[in-house]
Each structure stands twice: as C-alpha cells, then as structure tokens.
Design an enzyme around this catalytic site. Structure first.
Site, PDB file in Angstrom:
ATOM      1  N   HIS A  14      -1.624   1.663   7.445  1.00 52.12           N
ATOM      2  CA  HIS A  14      -2.071   1.525   6.064  1.00 52.12           C
ATOM      3  C   HIS A  14      -1.976   2.883   5.382  1.00 52.12           C
ATOM      4  O   HIS A  14      -2.275   3.926   5.976  1.00 52.12           O
ATOM      5  CB  HIS A  14      -3.516   1.008   6.023  1.00 52.12           C
ATOM      6  CG  HIS A  14      -4.036   0.822   4.633  1.00 52.12           C
ATOM      7  ND1 HIS A  14      -3.506  -0.082   3.748  1.00 52.12           N
ATOM      8  CD2 HIS A  14      -5.060   1.449   3.972  1.00 52.12           C
ATOM      9  CE1 HIS A  14      -4.170  -0.027   2.601  1.00 52.12           C
ATOM     10  NE2 HIS A  14      -5.122   0.887   2.722  1.00 52.12           N
ATOM     11  N   CYS A  33       0.828  -1.205   0.000  1.00 46.48           N
ATOM     12  CA  CYS A  33       0.000   0.000   0.000  1.00 46.48           C
ATOM     13  C   CYS A  33       0.865   1.259   0.000  1.00 46.48           C
ATOM     14  O   CYS A  33       0.473   2.302  -0.538  1.00 46.48           O
ATOM     15  CB  CYS A  33      -0.950   0.000   1.191  1.00 46.48           C
ATOM     16  SG  CYS A  33      -0.133  -0.070   2.804  1.00 46.48           S
TER      17      CYS A  33
END
Length: 864
Positions: free
Chosen positions: A595, A162
């Site tokens: 994230h 990510c």
C-alpha cells in the site's frame, strides 16, 4: 543587461510634455526627410520639437537631426525605448512624464482600428487587461485564514489506485508546479490528446480550492493515463514511481514550447546528438533518465594523461557577460540596429520553388552513416569504370523544448568514462528528472566508509568529501552498530554509492573508440546543473525472471539541509546546493502486495500531513523521518529568495505615478514567487525574434504578461537581468508576413503534389517509377499539413538503398513509396538530396493514405 538608471542623464529637463498615445500616433507616420514609413521610426523628445526621422536601416535621419540641432533625446516609436545621444545610453522618462499625462496609468493600451490611414507594416497595439494597471506579486492575501486550510483534500481510491493517489499528492505539494497550474491557467493550452494537462489542472484546482471537499475523485486524470499507457488499465497494483514518470512525460509533451536556437554554437565542446553506447552492464550505479528536453548529449574529448578528468574542460560552460555600463551601451546599440535590420530583411520570407537550392538552411552537420557509406560520407557504387558518389543530406537541427516540467525537475549529470589503456576520456551530458539511487548493503557501506576508498575517491574527484564533515569516529560507531542492528543507511550513503567511481572490467569492459577494442575503464558521474525540485527514487524493488523482492532497509533522510555540494562538477555554475524535503512517497508491504501513502509538508503552515487515499491526518516530523521512503521530493532552499520576494512586495507600497509601465512574463513571475533561483527575466515567452508579439499568441496575450510599475521593474531587472524591457506590445508584422508566405508555400506544394500524383495513378503503364523514403515523405507531409513549422531537410534515400554488384537497388522490406518522374523532379527541385532510385513497374500497387486530413496524399507503392 540591466538598464541604466535614468537619473544619470542630465538632459531630461529638455523633454517636453507628451503622452504614449501621441507617440503611437506618430509611429503611423513617415520620416520627415526621406518619407520612409515605419516601423521603428524615431521621434525627437526636445521641448517644442515634433521631428520624426528614420533609423540606421535607412538613412538614419534621426541621428543627423540630433547632430544638427543638439537635440539629445529620441524615442523609438515601435518599442518606446528612449536613447540619449549625448550620454550614449538608454534612459527612462516615466517619472518625468507621468504626472503630466492626462491618462491614468492603470488604463491598458487601446486597440487601434484598421483604417485606411494606417501605414503598411505598422505594428498593431495589443490590449492587456489588468486590475488597477499592475499586479501585486505579494503572496500574502487578505484571505490568509481561509488559505491555511487549503491543500488538505484527500483522493478517493477508485480501484487499487493508492499508487496514483500518493504520487498526485506528492506532486500537488510541490509549490512551483502547483502555483503554475493555479495562477498561470491561461498557459495550459494543448491540442494533443488526451489533454492530460487540463485534467491535472482541474484536479489541482479542486485540491486547493478554498471550499475544499473532504476528498476528490480523480476519474478524468486516471482515464487519461490509461489511454496513454495500457499498463495502468485494469485494477492491478502498479508502481508509483513509474506512474510519476508517465504523468510527467505526458505533461511535458502537452505543454512543451520550442526554445529559440542559439545564434552561435561554435565555441565550447562539440556535442553530438547521437550518444554512443557504453558497453557496461546496468549496475546499481546506473540510472534511468527521463529525458524531457531531448536526447542526451555527448562530448568526445581525447585527453592524454592520467589526470584527464577534465580540469581544463567545461562540459556545459555558461558564459555570463560582464555587467558594466559600456557593455550595456553596446548591447542597446546592437538592439537598435537589429530592430531595423530584422524588419528590412524579414520581408524576404521563405523562398522556394524550382531553384534547386536547399531551402532549409538551419541544419547541423551531423550525418547518419550506414554500412554502405564510406568514411568520407559518400555512397560508393563499385564494379563500373566510373564511380557514382552521393553525400548524405544534412539532417534538420534537433529541436530543443522546455515546459514547466523541465523548468522545475530537469537537472544535468556529466558522466566521464576513461580508458585505462589510452587514457581517452568520453564525456556525456544527460538530462534527468529523477535519480534512481541504489541502497547499499553492508559490504558497500564498508567500502564507502573505508579510509582507503575515501582517499581514492578524493583523488579521483569523486564523492569522498561527502563524509568529511561527519568525522571518522561516527562512521566507525555506525559500522559497529550495523553488526548488531543491521546496516544504518543514510540518503547521503545512497548518493555517494550512485556517484562513486565504477570500474569497467571483466564482463563490464568499456568499448574504446580510439583503441577499437574492449578495454578496462573507469566511470565517474557528477552533477552539472541542479534542478529546482530534486526527485529521488530509492531502488527498493528487484524484479527477477520468476519473482520480485523488496529491500526493506530503512534509509534515514534529512527534512532540511540536504547538501549536494560534494556531488557537483568542478565547473558547475550552481549557486544553491541545499535542499529541504517537500514530500515523500512510502510503500508498506511486500513486492507483491502493499500500500502507498504520502507524507507532505503544507507550504502555507509548514506542518506535515499523511495522505492515505481519502484520509488526511496531521503528523509529527518524527513520524515522517521513520517512514520507509520510496520516492522523495526535495526543493532548493534559499533564504535570500524569500527576503527578495518580501522586498519586491514592499516596493508596491512605494509606487510612484508613471506614464509607462513594463510588461513581464507571467510565467517568469510565477518562478519568482516559488523558485529559489528564478534565473534571468525571460520575456521571450511572449516575444518573437523581432521584438513583437507573435500573431499566434496575440489572442491570449493577457494570459502571458503582467504589468508592473517601473520601480518594481527596475529592481527586478537590476537584480536578475535578462529581459528585454517591454513597455509597448504590438503584433509583429514581419512574423505575420512570414506566416502568410509559409501557408502559401504549403498550399502550392500540396496542390502540385496532388495533381502530379493523380496523373500518375491514371497512367496505365509508366515507363519508370521513382522510389522515395517514406520517413522523409512523412516529414514533408507533416510540414505541408501544418503539423510541423519547419520544412524537411533534403530527400534522404540512403536508408532504403543497397549496393548490389555496383548498382543501387531498393533494399528489401525498406520503408519506401513510389512516385512518378514528374513528382520526383518537383520535390527534388525544392529540397534536393537523393540518391535517385528507380524501379521497373509491376501490376499490383498499394495506396498509402494520411489519416488526419480531408485531402488524401497517396504515394504509389507498386511491388518490384
């Protein structure tokens, strides 16, 4: 200098009918008086006159012809630029001659065949494919409805990636960079592994394809990144900002081109290529610069007095010539003379051989000293009646490079450190591609907003004015609210903390070169030049010895109108200081587990979207402003640039028939479409110093240039300047001759070295062995194998020698090789340098081989 309008010349009525093909045919001829051949002959344009004469590099019969016959207009048969002797200026004939041309203006120049009638040294014309002759630079197309959906493709997570996906989406939504890879694909050329620029180009093309899939898998680019930097191997979570730096550095390395060296560097502050080290700790105000254009440059300026913060000194002064007609005429006359002089002198090529003269004349005067070198730059061998001295050879001039990465992201910061004892000021210029800003806490905010600190900052020329427009009441209210709801930090606070003055004292004292001691000092930072896209990194993560922490403080940032004027140096030439947000990378979670996502503004519909790996969702501006920003991309905002693009687009609708069209750099044209400040036209992208096309670029010249009608060229040229104006392309004969001579020299040096070294290996017991620095030898090896176009400087053995009891001996563990006396004499006769260092032979030896060549270059390294 912008061209003078042709309508100012009253002598155009005397011009006869002539086509470009006829002019090119005349360029293959000779001067009618002295019979000298081209290039750069001059043809008379008087109606009914077919005279062709030589220029000032010979007898200048073209000028004599004009004086005798009163024929005023003449054209250079190499560049096809026209000069009026009566007016004393350059004029343009396209509108006059265009309607009479039997050839349509959309036809490219034919490529002449090499027949026996072609004069030696005459230029070779180049064929440039074009669609209808000219390229419409309007960004609006008929496929506007389809384009609206482009750029909204997700990226698949291929194993905790990510951090990479968010960074790639943020970069993809930077129009100057993306348009380069989409529209200037022919410029994406590299022979360096792993060819990451090709992988990135393919990825951008997929992301912005009109038939876009829902997501793309960035496997090839990820494999390339892992091949460059092992830290990205495996499936561990990584830092998105570190990935950005690695990617941008590699793209720059693969796409960089060497900048032409300036002709005169005698004015301004003398820059040293080796920046000295300030003895102060890495505080929150320090930043890491991603130096894509070489090392930082330092200017040492000794100033007496407390107000030494360089009011009278320009750290990076740019001299802009006055744009008046007299200067234009002088520049054109200089260019006219230079064309002939460069061609005549350029045939000398590169001299070498056993002359004993340094063949690398383009060097600077910087010398690298070691402890055994005296202040006069000589190695002194003591202990004998006589003293042997050796002056260290001059190093090669440090090369400067540019690429699309440096064009888009590079800015300059000027850092000044003042010694509080002697008032000496040390000035450093540093290139940056991103700025790492500290996030100030409560105490830092109180200090930044306090009236006492504001006053001192304004007096010191720092960033106190950053808060002036907002008023003191607002600061007091925010400070009170911070006690109940935590500190309210803005991006302006982070910038002010970064550019605030830093007191160097205690354990953080400054090492003053004048005092030769550690002294208390003050450090200031300002922006000297602003990048087209400003990349801001907020320092949210702190990594200690045993653990890492994250600063989760919300930093508010503007979507539009980020003003950097308060942080500019006084002598900065920056015109546009306002920035609008393009994209922001956010991190959710803790330092050990989190994230990454990205919020990006689509350049076509100006709507904001959230890019979360494969998912792409439209979001509101309020959602973006509430994000926990980690990396922000801001682009210069200039409404005048938008209006200018619309104005130029409208000029295509008023296109007039013309005989000659102008060539312009495709790369500069891309800047014009996407940059707020494209700068002067830079046709040097496809031209050599002699005004022709370099032979190594001739095969893909259509990727480098675009043809424009004269009305568009005139407008761009008068608006932005630069140039030079080009309406005829030819392969440079002078460059071709120099390349051939350079290849011949390389082969001669390599063949001779191989023969001498082979004889040395076969010799059983050599009487004497000469030592040579392997650092210099590797530079020479790169030159003779074609990896480096510039020859190495003089031999520099100063790093492998040590003075023992008055004798120069080989330093233990030195990076050195051993060669024969004949090999030393051969290399020294060409490059010079020293000092001479010999050793007695021994039994064992080791071969040093070059791995990237079919031919083996070996240097004996017999142990001493």
């Amino acid at each position: 200098m912008p061209p003078v309008s042709s309508c100012d010349c009253p002598h155009l009525d005397c011009v006869g009918e002539i086509t470009k093909e006829e002019l090119i045919q005349k360029s293959h001829g000779q001067c009618q008086d002295c019979k000298v051949g081209g290039p750069n002959l001059w043809a008379c344009l008087e109606n009914g006159c077919a005279y062709v004469g030589c220029g000032e590099s010979h007898t200048d019969h073209s000028t004599v012809h004009s004086q005798d016959t009163r024929h005023n207009l003449t054209v250079n048969l190499t560049t096809l630029r026209v000069w009026c002797y009566a007016c004393g200026k350059e004029v343009f004939l396209e509108r006059k001659l265009g309607p009479h041309s039997p050839h349509g203006n959309s036809k490219p120049l034919p490529l002449p065949q090499n027949d026996g009638n072609k004069a030696p040294g005459s230029p070779t014309s180049l064929r440039v494919p074009s669609n209808g002759g000219c390229e419409d630079i309007d960004m609006e197309t008929e496929e506007e409805d389809e384009i609206r959906a482009r750029g909204l493709t997700g990226l698949k997570n291929i194993g905790n990636t990510c951090y990479m996906n968010a960074a790639l989406q943020a970069l993809s939504n930077c129009p100057p960079l993306t348009q380069f890879f989409l529209e200037c694909g022919g410029l994406v050329r590299t022979d360096k592994k792993p060819a990451l620029c090709k992988s990135y180009q393919k990825l951008v093309s997929d992301l912005w394809h009109k038939n876009r899939p829902s997501y793309v898998v960035p496997t090839n680019l990820f494999q390339g990144i892992k091949a460059i930097n092992p830290m990205f191997r495996g499936y561990a979570q990584q830092d998105s900002q570190e990935f950005l730096r690695c990617l941008m550095d590699q793209l720059h390395e693969e796409l960089k081109e060497q900048l032409p060296e300036p002709c005169d560097q005698s004015h301004g502050i003398a820059m040293d290529d080796s920046p000295e080290e300030d003895n102060h700790s890495q505080s929150d105000n320090d930043f890491q610069s991603c130096e894509s254009c070489g090392s930082s440059e330092r200017a040492e300026n000794e100033v007496q007095g407390g107000n030494a913060l360089i009011d009278d000194t320009n750290e990076a002064e740019m001299l802009i010539p006055e744009q008046d007609e007299i200067q234009a005429n002088r520049e054109w006359q200089k260019e006219k003379n230079m064309i002939n002089d460069l061609y005549r002198s350029g045939t000398n090529g590169i001299t070498g051989g056993s002359t004993g003269v340094d063949i690398d004349k383009d060097v600077d005067t910087t010398t690298e000293t070691t402890p055994i070198i005296s202040s006069q730059g000589a190695i002194k061998v003591q202990g004998r009646a006589s003293v042997t001295t050796f002056s260290p050879p001059k190093n090669k001039r440090q090369k400067k490079y540019r690429s699309i990465i440096s064009d888009v992201f590079d800015g300059t910061i000027v850092s000044s450190v003042q010694c509080l004892t002697c008032d000496r000021v040390s000035v450093t210029l540093e290139n940056f591609q991103d700025i790492s800003l500290p996030i100030p806490g409560k105490e830092d905010l109180a200090k930044l907003h306090s009236s006492t600190h504001q006053t001192s900052l304004v007096k010191a020329g720092s960033c106190g004015e950053a808060y002036a427009p907002q008023g003191w009441i607002a600061f007091v209210m925010e400070y009170i609210k911070s006690w109940f709801w935590g500190p309210v930090v803005t991006l302006q606070d982070c910038l002010a903390a970064f550019f605030a003055r830093d007191e160097l004292k205690g354990d953080n004292m400054y090492s003053c070169e004048k005092c030769k001691k550690l002294r208390n000092g003050v450090k200031f930072c300002k922006m000297q030049s602003l990048p087209e896209i400003l990349c801001i990194h907020l320092k949210r993560f702190r990594h200690e010895l045993m653990f890492s922490t994250k600063i989760s403080t919300h930093v508010s940032f503007p979507l539009e109108g980020l003003d950097l004027q308060p942080f500019l140096a006084k002598d900065s030439s920056a015109q546009t200081t306002s920035y609008d947000l393009l994209s922001v990378i956010c991190h959710h979670g803790t330092a050990s587990n989190g994230h990454y996502i990205a919020y990006c503004r689509n350049d076509v519909n100006n709507l904001w979207y959230e890019f979360d790996d494969q998912s792409v969702t439209e979001v509101s501006e309020a959602c973006v402003q509430n994000a926990e920003a980690y990396v922000l991309f801001y682009k210069k905002s200039n409404e005048d640039a938008v209006k200018e693009r619309r104005r130029v687009s409208g000029l295509f609708n008023m296109m007039e028939p013309s005989l000659l069209q102008f060539y312009i750099s495709r790369q500069w044209l891309n800047k014009f479409k996407t940059f707020a400040e494209p700068g002067p036209i830079s046709n040097d992208d496809f031209l050599c110093l002699h005004g022709g096309v370099p032979p190594n670029k001739a095969t893909f010249i259509d990727d480098l240039v675009v043809m424009l009608p004269q009305n568009v060229w005139d407008h761009l040229y008068s608006r932005y300047g630069g140039g030079p104006a080009v309406n005829h392309l030819y392969v440079c004969h002078t460059c071709q001759t120099e390349i051939e001579k350079l290849e011949k020299r390389r082969k001669q040096e390599l063949d001779m070295f191989v023969r001498l070294n082979k004889a040395f290996q076969e010799e059983e017991s050599p009487v004497v062995i000469y030592c040579i620095s392997m650092q210099w030898f590797r530079e020479w090896e790169g030159f003779v194998k074609g990896k480096d176009n510039d020859p190495p400087g003089p031999i520099d053995n100063s790093k492998i020698t040590v003075n023992k009891n008055g004798h120069l001996t080989l330093k233990q563990g030195a990076d050195s090789g051993q060669i024969s006396e004949e090999t030393w004499n051969f290399l020294h006769s060409i490059y010079g340098g020293g000092p001479l260092l010999t050793v007695r032979p021994n039994i064992s030896h080791q071969e040093v081989e070059s791995s990237q060549s079919e031919e083996k270059i070996e240097v004996e390294t017999r142990s001493v």
